[in-house]
Motif scaffolding. Structure first.
Motif, PDB file in Angstrom:
ATOM      1  N   LEU A   3       0.850  -1.185   0.000  1.00 33.19           N
ATOM      2  CA  LEU A   3       0.000   0.000   0.000  1.00 33.19           C
ATOM      3  C   LEU A   3       0.883   1.232   0.000  1.00 33.19           C
ATOM      4  N   THR A   4       0.681   2.120  -0.977  1.00 34.79           N
ATOM      5  CA  THR A   4       1.378   3.406  -1.001  1.00 34.79           C
ATOM      6  C   THR A   4       0.347   4.514  -0.916  1.00 34.79           C
ATOM      7  N   LYS A   5       0.498   5.360   0.081  1.00 35.57           N
ATOM      8  CA  LYS A   5      -0.404   6.494   0.256  1.00 35.57           C
ATOM      9  C   LYS A   5      -0.001   7.607  -0.701  1.00 35.57           C
ATOM     10  N   LYS A   6      -0.960   8.099  -1.446  1.00 33.76           N
ATOM     11  CA  LYS A   6      -0.785   9.313  -2.223  1.00 33.76           C
ATOM     12  C   LYS A   6      -1.558  10.419  -1.514  1.00 33.76           C
ATOM     13  N   SER A   7      -1.500  11.629  -2.005  1.00 28.15           N
ATOM     14  CA  SER A   7      -2.158  12.734  -1.304  1.00 28.15           C
ATOM     15  C   SER A   7      -3.671  12.566  -1.304  1.00 28.15           C
ATOM     16  N   HIS A   8      -4.277  12.983  -0.207  1.00 26.66           N
ATOM     17  CA  HIS A   8      -5.723  13.013   0.000  1.00 26.66           C
ATOM     18  C   HIS A   8      -6.317  11.602  -0.006  1.00 26.66           C
ATOM     19  N   ALA A   9      -7.207  11.294  -0.944  1.00 26.91           N
ATOM     20  CA  ALA A   9      -7.942  10.027  -0.902  1.00 26.91           C
ATOM     21  C   ALA A   9      -7.365   8.967  -1.823  1.00 26.91           C
ATOM     22  N   CYS A  10      -6.237   9.227  -2.448  1.00 27.74           N
ATOM     23  CA  CYS A  10      -5.672   8.313  -3.437  1.00 27.74           C
ATOM     24  C   CYS A  10      -4.682   7.346  -2.794  1.00 27.74           C
ATOM     25  N   VAL A  11      -4.803   6.065  -3.169  1.00 23.65           N
ATOM     26  CA  VAL A  11      -3.836   5.061  -2.744  1.00 23.65           C
ATOM     27  C   VAL A  11      -3.473   4.188  -3.936  1.00 23.65           C
ATOM     28  N   ARG A  12      -2.263   3.640  -3.888  1.00 19.97           N
ATOM     29  CA  ARG A  12      -1.786   2.677  -4.887  1.00 19.97           C
ATOM     30  C   ARG A  12      -1.561   1.337  -4.210  1.00 19.97           C
ATOM     31  N   LEU A  13      -2.028   0.273  -4.833  1.00 17.43           N
ATOM     32  CA  LEU A  13      -1.821  -1.078  -4.340  1.00 17.43           C
ATOM     33  C   LEU A  13      -1.000  -1.844  -5.371  1.00 17.43           C
ATOM     34  N   GLU A  14      -0.008  -2.585  -4.899  1.00 16.08           N
ATOM     35  CA  GLU A  14       0.838  -3.374  -5.785  1.00 16.08           C
ATOM     36  C   GLU A  14       0.879  -4.818  -5.299  1.00 16.08           C
ATOM     37  N   LYS A  15       0.721  -5.745  -6.237  1.00 19.68           N
ATOM     38  CA  LYS A  15       0.740  -7.172  -5.921  1.00 19.68           C
ATOM     39  C   LYS A  15       1.108  -7.945  -7.175  1.00 19.68           C
ATOM     40  N   ASP A  16       2.062  -8.860  -7.028  1.00 15.86           N
ATOM     41  CA  ASP A  16       2.468  -9.720  -8.139  1.00 15.86           C
ATOM     42  C   ASP A  16       2.829  -8.916  -9.383  1.00 15.86           C
ATOM     43  N   GLY A  17       3.477  -7.778  -9.182  1.00 15.27           N
ATOM     44  CA  GLY A  17       3.957  -6.980 -10.298  1.00 15.27           C
ATOM     45  C   GLY A  17       2.919  -6.131 -10.991  1.00 15.27           C
ATOM     46  N   ARG A  18       1.717  -6.033 -10.427  1.00 21.48           N
ATOM     47  CA  ARG A  18       0.654  -5.233 -11.039  1.00 21.48           C
ATOM     48  C   ARG A  18       0.178  -4.164 -10.057  1.00 21.48           C
ATOM     49  N   THR A  19      -0.391  -3.089 -10.597  1.00 23.30           N
ATOM     50  CA  THR A  19      -0.726  -1.914  -9.787  1.00 23.30           C
ATOM     51  C   THR A  19      -2.178  -1.516  -9.974  1.00 23.30           C
ATOM     52  N   LEU A  20      -2.835  -1.292  -8.852  1.00 21.38           N
ATOM     53  CA  LEU A  20      -4.218  -0.808  -8.809  1.00 21.38           C
ATOM     54  C   LEU A  20      -4.228   0.530  -8.090  1.00 21.38           C
ATOM     55  N   VAL A  21      -4.836   1.553  -8.697  1.00 22.10           N
ATOM     56  CA  VAL A  21      -4.901   2.895  -8.105  1.00 22.10           C
ATOM     57  C   VAL A  21      -6.359   3.240  -7.829  1.00 22.10           C
ATOM     58  N   LEU A  22      -6.611   3.779  -6.642  1.00 23.75           N
ATOM     59  CA  LEU A  22      -7.951   4.203  -6.264  1.00 23.75           C
ATOM     60  C   LEU A  22      -7.996   5.714  -6.076  1.00 23.75           C
ATOM     61  N   ASP A  23      -8.977   6.349  -6.677  1.00 22.68           N
ATOM     62  CA  ASP A  23      -9.313   7.762  -6.510  1.00 22.68           C
ATOM     63  C   ASP A  23      -8.151   8.739  -6.733  1.00 22.68           C
TER      64      ASP A  23
END
Length: 211
Positions: A3-23
């Motif tokens: 889990l990587t926190k970005k500013s405000h409500a955005c976060v990045r999730l990384e697993k098995d070499g792939r990335t999911l970004v929320l908001d």
């Protein structure tokens, strides 16, 4: 899962070499969605959804896809056929290798005179992480890591504390915190940590944790 926190409500999730970004909204970094295999958007407010940034991410990588509610999907789908998916409460799908379930239907009440818009939350990998967007939605299954909206025009700290108590996560990480000044952060940290009943943590933008 990283889990990587970005500013405000955005976060990045990384697993098995792939990335999911929320908001990745307008209060987040300009490159918040860059490199994402999949993007999830909870609702249309500009601090959660920046149309220009999403279009740039979709144009930069033809494999990138977006899952979101109808009000956002309608603004993107025509330009990116087959890559923008409309979801709602009760839906389940897989995005970039992450299993996602959709929970919630409406944005929290800002004021009775302001019409409520649609808002959905995303439960990732069978409860490993839940991002509620702008609502205090309680999923129907246990949550390990709750992304906790701590400061917004629609909430107060007693509601935030009661939300943590109701969800009962193992840990809660702050999101929706761009409006929270450094002067107030220790007060929020102490009260949520002391009264919420869960391990309460805060990540500075750009920092990461394993969840």
């Amino acid at each position: 899962m990283k889990l990587t926190k970005k500013s405000h409500a955005c976060v990045r999730l990384e697993k098995d070499g792939r990335t999911l970004v929320l908001d990745p909204g307008g209060f987040s970094e300009q490159d918040a969605a860059v490199g994402a295999d999949a993007i999830l958007v909870t609702h249309e407010h500009p601090d959660h959804f920046d149309e220009g940034r999403l279009r740039a991410a979709l144009e930069a990588d033809p494999a990138t896809e977006v899952w979101t509610l109808k009000s956002v999907a309608d603004r993107l789908a025509a330009a990116f056929p087959g890559r923008v998916h409309t979801v709602g409460h009760g839906d389940a799908f897989t995005a970039a290798g992450f299993d996602v379930q959709v929970h919630g239907e409406l944005h929290a009440v800002i004021h009775p005179d302001i019409p409520r818009i649609t808002n959905v939350g995303y439960l990732i990998d069978d409860g490993r992480l839940f991002h509620p967007g702008d609502a205090l939605t309680v999923p129907d299954r246990p949550v390990q890591t709750l992304m906790l909206p701590v400061m917004a025009p629609w909430n107060k700290i007693s509601e935030v504390i009661d939300y943590v108590r109701e969800v009962k996560p193992q840990r809660a990480y702050d999101i929706h915190d761009a409006l929270l000044t450094d002067l107030a952060r220790p007060i929020y940290d102490h009260q949520i940590g002391a009264l919420g009943g869960a391990d309460h943590r805060r990540l500075a933008p750009g920092t990461s944790a394993d969840v």
